[in-house]
Design a protein around this motif. Structure first.
Motif, mmCIF file in Angstrom:
data_model
loop_
_atom_site.group_PDB
_atom_site.id
_atom_site.type_symbol
_atom_site.label_atom_id
_atom_site.label_comp_id
_atom_site.label_asym_id
_atom_site.label_seq_id
_atom_site.Cartn_x
_atom_site.Cartn_y
_atom_site.Cartn_z
ATOM 1 N N SER A 93 0.831 -1.201 0.000
ATOM 2 C CA SER A 93 0.000 0.000 0.000
ATOM 3 C C SER A 93 0.871 1.259 0.000
ATOM 4 N N TRP A 94 1.864 1.265 0.863
ATOM 5 C CA TRP A 94 2.743 2.439 0.957
ATOM 6 C C TRP A 94 3.426 2.714 -0.382
ATOM 7 N N SER A 95 3.885 1.657 -1.019
ATOM 8 C CA SER A 95 4.604 1.894 -2.273
ATOM 9 C C SER A 95 3.655 2.432 -3.343
ATOM 10 N N ALA A 96 2.410 1.933 -3.362
ATOM 11 C CA ALA A 96 1.452 2.415 -4.374
ATOM 12 C C ALA A 96 1.147 3.893 -4.169
ATOM 13 N N TYR A 97 0.915 4.278 -2.918
ATOM 14 C CA TYR A 97 0.468 5.654 -2.667
ATOM 15 C C TYR A 97 1.617 6.648 -2.556
ATOM 16 N N HIS A 98 2.819 6.157 -2.296
ATOM 17 C CA HIS A 98 3.907 7.090 -2.017
ATOM 18 C C HIS A 98 5.104 6.887 -2.957
ATOM 19 N N LEU A 99 5.962 5.913 -2.654
ATOM 20 C CA LEU A 99 7.210 5.823 -3.433
ATOM 21 C C LEU A 99 6.961 5.614 -4.932
ATOM 22 N N ASN A 100 6.121 4.647 -5.278
ATOM 23 C CA ASN A 100 5.949 4.329 -6.699
ATOM 24 C C ASN A 100 5.106 5.365 -7.427
ATOM 25 N N SER A 101 4.309 6.065 -6.671
ATOM 26 C CA SER A 101 3.533 7.137 -7.281
ATOM 27 C C SER A 101 4.490 8.256 -7.738
ATOM 28 N N ALA A 102 5.422 8.622 -6.873
ATOM 29 C CA ALA A 102 6.395 9.661 -7.232
ATOM 30 C C ALA A 102 7.332 9.158 -8.341
ATOM 31 N N ALA A 103 7.850 7.940 -8.156
ATOM 32 C CA ALA A 103 8.792 7.397 -9.149
ATOM 33 C C ALA A 103 8.098 7.199 -10.496
ATOM 34 N N GLY A 104 6.815 6.828 -10.450
ATOM 35 C CA GLY A 104 6.065 6.593 -11.686
ATOM 36 C C GLY A 104 5.943 7.856 -12.529
ATOM 37 N N GLU A 105 5.798 8.985 -11.865
ATOM 38 C CA GLU A 105 5.712 10.246 -12.633
ATOM 39 C C GLU A 105 7.023 10.528 -13.338
ATOM 40 N N LEU A 106 8.133 10.284 -12.633
ATOM 41 C CA LEU A 106 9.448 10.541 -13.230
ATOM 42 C C LEU A 106 9.713 9.547 -14.358
ATOM 43 N N TYR A 107 9.317 8.284 -14.121
ATOM 44 C CA TYR A 107 9.455 7.249 -15.154
ATOM 45 C C TYR A 107 8.660 7.644 -16.393
ATOM 46 N N PHE A 108 7.416 8.067 -16.172
ATOM 47 C CA PHE A 108 6.553 8.384 -17.311
ATOM 48 C C PHE A 108 7.136 9.556 -18.098
ATOM 49 N N ASP A 109 7.608 10.549 -17.359
ATOM 50 C CA ASP A 109 8.109 11.735 -18.053
ATOM 51 C C ASP A 109 9.397 11.466 -18.815
ATOM 52 N N ARG A 110 10.298 10.704 -18.185
ATOM 53 C CA ARG A 110 11.633 10.587 -18.779
ATOM 54 C C ARG A 110 11.782 9.396 -19.703
ATOM 55 N N ILE A 111 10.909 8.396 -19.541
ATOM 56 C CA ILE A 111 11.048 7.188 -20.364
ATOM 57 C C ILE A 111 9.878 7.051 -21.345
ATOM 58 N N VAL A 112 8.654 7.214 -20.828
ATOM 59 C CA VAL A 112 7.497 6.936 -21.707
ATOM 60 C C VAL A 112 7.204 8.117 -22.640
#
Ligand SMILES: N[C@@H](CCC(=O)N[C@@H](CS)C(=O)NCC(=O)O)C(=O)O
Length: 203
Positions: A93-112
């Motif tokens: 739960s923590w990773s979905a709402y916090h760490l991976n949510s933040a990392a996912g934005e950076l991933y999406f912007d820089r890779i996708v």
């Protein structure tokens, strides 16, 4: 059984879980968001996303649900079913709402975004995502100070889930070097072949 996947963040986790558990699967490489496929793919997953696990008529979407199912099929405690289950759920739960949510934005912007040729997000969005990533990575780093694995004394789905974005750290420019416990833990995780190279041998 079939697993529909792509090489992006969440399906990478599902494929890694399946390879780790040696699940008897046929792997179907998919592009559910490709305009040519999106309509048809909605009959497999109404969200038009991967991963999806297909067992006969039954289709299961969401990486966490798929991991739970594959672990049960394998008779493994990778998905914990004992008194440590709440601790594992905490990390998921923590990773979905916090760490991976933040990392996912950076991933999406820089890779996708460059891959699908859409313009970058506003700089303020990325500054905030990076700030959030650093905040949550610092929390994880403190938690890992005296731990080898997140739950108990051996690897669990919590480790795979929390680490979702870390294999993409270079491309997404995640500042992993600032978090030495996280870095060491991810190096340990990457000694597991299924985590390091989930797509090896797949098309
Ligand atoms: N909440 C879902 C999210 C699934 C998702 O966002 N999948 C993305 C990849 S990370 C997707 O299918 N994108 C289209 C693609 O990869 O082709 C899960 O945890 O499985």
């Amino acid at each position: 059984m079939k697993l529909y996947y792509s090489r992006n963040l969440n399906p990478r986790v599902a494929v890694a879980v399946a390879r780790y558990l040696k699940s008897p699967l046929e792997y179907i490489l998919s592009s559910p968001r490709d305009p040519a496929n999106v309509g048809a793919f909605r009959s497999i997953n109404p969200n038009a996303l991967v991963p999806v696990l297909e067992e006969g008529e039954r289709r299961l979407w969401e990486t966490d649900a798929i991991a739970c199912r594959l672990s049960a099929i394998a008779g493994s405690d990778f998905w914990r079913t004992d008194e440590s289950t709440p601790e594992m759920i905490k990390w998921i739960s923590w990773s979905a709402y916090h760490l991976n949510s933040a990392a996912g934005e950076l991933y999406f912007d820089r890779i996708v975004r460059p891959r699908i040729q859409i313009p970058p997000a506003a700089p303020s969005v990325l500054v905030e995502a990076m700030h959030n990533f650093r905040t949550h990575a610092a929390t994880l780093d403190r938690e890992l100070e005296d731990k080898t694995w997140l739950v108990g004394d051996h690897v669990s789905y919590a480790d795979f889930r929390v680490a979702t974005a870390l294999p993409f750290a270079d491309g997404a420019e995640l500042p992993l070097a600032e978090f030495s416990n996280v870095k060491r833990w991810h190096e340990r995780l990457s000694e597991i072949e299924a985590w390091r190279s989930p797509f090896d041998g797949l098309t």
